[in-house]
Design an enzyme around this catalytic site. Structure first.
Site, PDB file in Angstrom:
ATOM      1  N   LYS A  90       0.826  -1.213   0.000  1.00 50.07           N
ATOM      2  CA  LYS A  90       0.000   0.000   0.000  1.00 50.07           C
ATOM      3  C   LYS A  90       0.862   1.266   0.000  1.00 50.07           C
ATOM      4  CE  LYS A  90      -3.989  -2.178   2.267  1.00 50.07           C
ATOM      5  NZ  LYS A  90      -4.959  -2.077   3.388  1.00 50.07           N
ATOM      6  N   TYR A 105     -12.403  -1.415  -3.878  1.00 50.95           N
ATOM      7  CA  TYR A 105     -12.962  -1.669  -2.545  1.00 50.95           C
ATOM      8  C   TYR A 105     -14.489  -1.557  -2.525  1.00 50.95           C
ATOM      9  CZ  TYR A 105      -8.475  -1.862  -0.029  1.00 50.95           C
ATOM     10  OH  TYR A 105      -7.248  -2.237   0.464  1.00 50.95           O
ATOM     11  N   ASN A 129      -1.918   0.018   6.890  1.00 50.32           N
ATOM     12  CA  ASN A 129      -1.397  -1.257   7.413  1.00 50.32           C
ATOM     13  C   ASN A 129      -0.505  -1.995   6.418  1.00 50.32           C
ATOM     14  OD1 ASN A 129      -3.413  -1.959   5.679  1.00 50.32           O
ATOM     15  ND2 ASN A 129      -4.599  -3.175   7.133  1.00 50.32           N
ATOM     16  N   HIS A 140      -2.155  -5.451   1.432  1.00 54.57           N
ATOM     17  CA  HIS A 140      -3.486  -6.013   1.211  1.00 54.57           C
ATOM     18  C   HIS A 140      -3.336  -7.443   0.719  1.00 54.57           C
ATOM     19  CE1 HIS A 140      -7.553  -6.570  -0.447  1.00 54.57           C
ATOM     20  NE2 HIS A 140      -6.939  -7.143  -1.456  1.00 54.57           N
ATOM     21  N   GLU A 171      -9.931  -9.518  -7.915  1.00 53.79           N
ATOM     22  CA  GLU A 171      -8.849  -8.556  -7.649  1.00 53.79           C
ATOM     23  C   GLU A 171      -7.661  -8.744  -8.601  1.00 53.79           C
ATOM     24  OE1 GLU A 171      -8.022  -8.875  -3.458  1.00 53.79           O
ATOM     25  OE2 GLU A 171      -9.926  -7.941  -2.918  1.00 53.79           O
TER      26      GLU A 171
END
Ligand code: GDP
Length: 137
Positions: free
Chosen positions: A9, A49, A112, A115, A126
């Site tokens: 990310k 998302y 975080n 993913h 995805e």
């Protein structure tokens, strides 16, 4: 062999953690079948998302995910979906096991570091989102 989508990310790319994260991926025995650097638009992050659009953090999450470059990859291994999620650790880095990627490289529950797809159906959606028509070599 199973395939999953991994994203490094924007928080982790900005901090130049892409190298150490890729090293852990390879050390764990995954094959990286495709990889590219992307800077998502807000609309592209919202599309990725879409399942989370009713969640209270959707606007913040998609702003974050479109805030800078990310690295997207297709990982292959036996049980790749579970294996990659185990290597990442829990969504909240403060709850992730010591030595996991999110514990070591994540900042908070949103930023975080990585993913990973959570099921075969989401992995198919995805990987197609970023690598439709791309050879997985
Ligand atoms: P994952 O499968 O572990 O990535 O977790 P989820 O599918 O539940 O959430 C998707 C992403 O949304 C997470 O990786 C975080 O970046 C973000 N996120 C999850 N929960 C929260 C939250 O409570 N607040 C905020 N701001 N972001 C969250």
């Amino acid at each position: 062999m199973e395939r999953t989508l991994a994203i490094i990310k924007p928080d982790a790319v900005e901090k130049q953690f892409a190298g150490p994260i890729i090293q852990r991926i390879e050390a764990a025995g995954f094959r990286i079948r495709a990889m590219r650097r992307v800077h998502l638009s807000k609309a592209e992050a919202e599309g990725f998302y879409a399942v989370h659009r009713e969640r209270p953090f959707f606007a913040s999450l998609t702003a974050f995910m479109s805030s800078g470059p990310a690295v997207v990859m297709v990982l292959e291994a036996d049980g790749a979906i579970r294996k990659w999620r185990d290597l990442m650790g829990a969504t909240d880095p403060s709850k992730a096991p010591a030595g996991s990627i999110r514990a070591d490289f994540g900042s908070n529950i949103e930023r975080n570091a990585t993913h990973g797809s959570d099921a075969p159906e989401t992995a198919a959606f995805e990987t197609g989102y970023f690598f439709a028509g791309v050879d997985l070599v």
